[in-house]
Motif scaffolding. Structure first.
Motif, short mmCIF file in Angstrom:
data_model
loop_
_atom_site.label_atom_id
_atom_site.label_comp_id
_atom_site.label_asym_id
_atom_site.label_seq_id
_atom_site.Cartn_x
_atom_site.Cartn_y
_atom_site.Cartn_z
N THR A 181 0.78 -1.14 -0.02
CA THR A 181 0.16 0.08 -0.02
C THR A 181 0.98 1.27 0.02
N CYS A 182 1.95 1.09 0.63
CA CYS A 182 2.63 2.24 0.77
C CYS A 182 3.97 2.36 -0.11
N HIS A 183 4.54 1.10 0.12
CA HIS A 183 5.99 0.69 -0.57
C HIS A 183 5.64 0.25 -2.07
N GLY A 184 4.55 0.08 -2.51
CA GLY A 184 4.54 -0.36 -3.98
C GLY A 184 5.31 -1.47 -4.17
N ALA A 185 6.14 -1.19 -5.39
CA ALA A 185 7.06 -2.18 -5.90
C ALA A 185 8.35 -2.54 -5.16
N GLY A 186 8.47 -1.68 -4.04
CA GLY A 186 9.66 -1.78 -3.20
C GLY A 186 9.27 -2.72 -2.18
N ALA A 187 7.95 -3.23 -1.94
CA ALA A 187 7.49 -4.34 -1.04
C ALA A 187 7.96 -5.58 -1.77
N THR A 188 7.60 -5.62 -3.15
CA THR A 188 8.06 -6.86 -4.02
C THR A 188 9.42 -6.86 -4.07
N ASP A 189 10.22 -5.89 -4.27
CA ASP A 189 11.56 -6.45 -4.63
C ASP A 189 12.52 -6.16 -3.40
N GLY A 190 11.82 -6.10 -2.23
CA GLY A 190 12.65 -6.18 -0.96
C GLY A 190 13.28 -4.83 -0.57
N SER A 191 13.19 -3.74 -1.24
CA SER A 191 13.97 -2.60 -1.07
C SER A 191 13.06 -1.51 -0.14
N TYR A 192 11.93 -1.70 -0.09
CA TYR A 192 11.08 -0.90 0.69
C TYR A 192 11.29 0.71 0.59
N ALA A 193 12.09 1.09 -0.42
CA ALA A 193 12.42 2.37 -0.62
C ALA A 193 11.21 3.31 -0.63
N MET A 194 11.51 4.49 0.36
CA MET A 194 10.61 5.54 0.17
C MET A 194 11.32 6.78 -0.09
N PRO A 195 10.60 7.92 -0.81
CA PRO A 195 9.34 7.91 -1.20
C PRO A 195 8.95 7.04 -2.21
N SER A 196 7.59 6.49 -2.32
CA SER A 196 7.24 5.47 -3.34
C SER A 196 6.58 6.17 -4.52
N ALA A 197 6.95 5.70 -5.69
CA ALA A 197 6.40 6.25 -6.94
C ALA A 197 5.02 5.91 -6.90
N GLN A 198 4.52 4.79 -6.20
CA GLN A 198 3.02 4.28 -6.48
C GLN A 198 1.89 4.81 -5.60
N ILE A 199 2.58 6.05 -4.52
CA ILE A 199 1.59 6.78 -4.04
C ILE A 199 1.57 7.89 -4.81
N PRO A 200 0.30 8.58 -4.92
CA PRO A 200 0.19 9.94 -5.72
C PRO A 200 1.12 10.78 -5.45
N PRO A 201 1.80 11.27 -6.59
CA PRO A 201 2.77 12.45 -6.30
C PRO A 201 2.08 13.85 -6.00
N LEU A 202 2.96 14.35 -5.22
CA LEU A 202 2.31 15.92 -4.77
C LEU A 202 2.96 17.09 -5.33
N PRO A 203 2.30 18.22 -5.64
CA PRO A 203 2.94 19.11 -6.30
C PRO A 203 4.33 19.66 -5.35
N GLY A 204 5.17 19.98 -6.29
CA GLY A 204 6.77 20.41 -5.68
C GLY A 204 6.85 21.68 -4.93
N THR A 205 5.96 22.47 -5.06
CA THR A 205 6.23 23.88 -4.42
C THR A 205 4.70 24.17 -3.51
N PRO A 206 5.10 24.91 -2.50
CA PRO A 206 4.00 25.29 -1.43
C PRO A 206 2.73 25.97 -2.15
N GLU A 207 3.16 26.77 -3.01
CA GLU A 207 2.08 27.47 -3.88
C GLU A 207 1.14 26.67 -4.69
#
Length: 147
Positions: free
Chosen positions: A64-90
């Motif tokens: 749910t959070c780790h996406g493909a990282g849960a499958t490949d064992g890396s558990y890398a975060m941030p995860s590209a499988q979670i919706p990306p957020l805008p890159g600036t406060p504005e």
């Protein structure tokens, strides 16, 4: 009877008895300790938190959070499988104007970020002072800012 009591004390002491040691901070955990902590503490607590907000998360698990990282064992975060957020406060403020996104953003900011920061024993990011270690970008990727 006295011998049995002494023997029981020795067995309890040999087995470690109660664990009075301080909890290990996330930053000091090995990969194996982090995996165990995520499995035994973080996932059950966060699954309960997310399911209380939206029942679709009742089956929350590592992917749910780790996406493909849960499958490949890396558990890398941030995860590209979670919706990306805008890159600036504005851009984020504009994005959060949508009522549903605003509802999620408020809940994440007020509930998820503080809970995860507490679980991981790290300071929550404070946008007013721009200090702290844990924020949205620890889980979500941020969209690139165009020059």
């Amino acid at each position: 009877m006295k011998r049995i009591s002494i023997a029981l004390c020795l067995v309890v002491a040999a087995c470690g008895g109660e664990d009075d040691s301080e909890p290990v901070a996330w930053k000091d955990m090995s990969f194996e300790q982090r995996y165990e902590f995520m499995e035994e503490v973080v996932t059950p607590q966060m699954a309960e938190t997310f399911a209380a907000f939206d029942p679709k998360f009742e089956g929350m698990s590592c992917p749910t959070c780790h996406g493909a990282g849960a499958t490949d064992g890396s558990y890398a975060m941030p995860s590209a499988q979670i919706p990306p957020l805008p890159g600036t406060p504005e851009a984020f403020l504009e994005y959060a104007m949508d009522p549903e996104i605003g509802r999620w953003s408020t809940w994440m900011y007020e509930t998820v970020v503080p809970q995860m920061a507490d679980l991981l024993q790290v300071a929550r990011f404070d946008p007013t002072t721009e200090t702290g270690e844990f924020s949205c970008g620890n889980c979500h990727t941020l969209q690139a800012v165009e020059p």
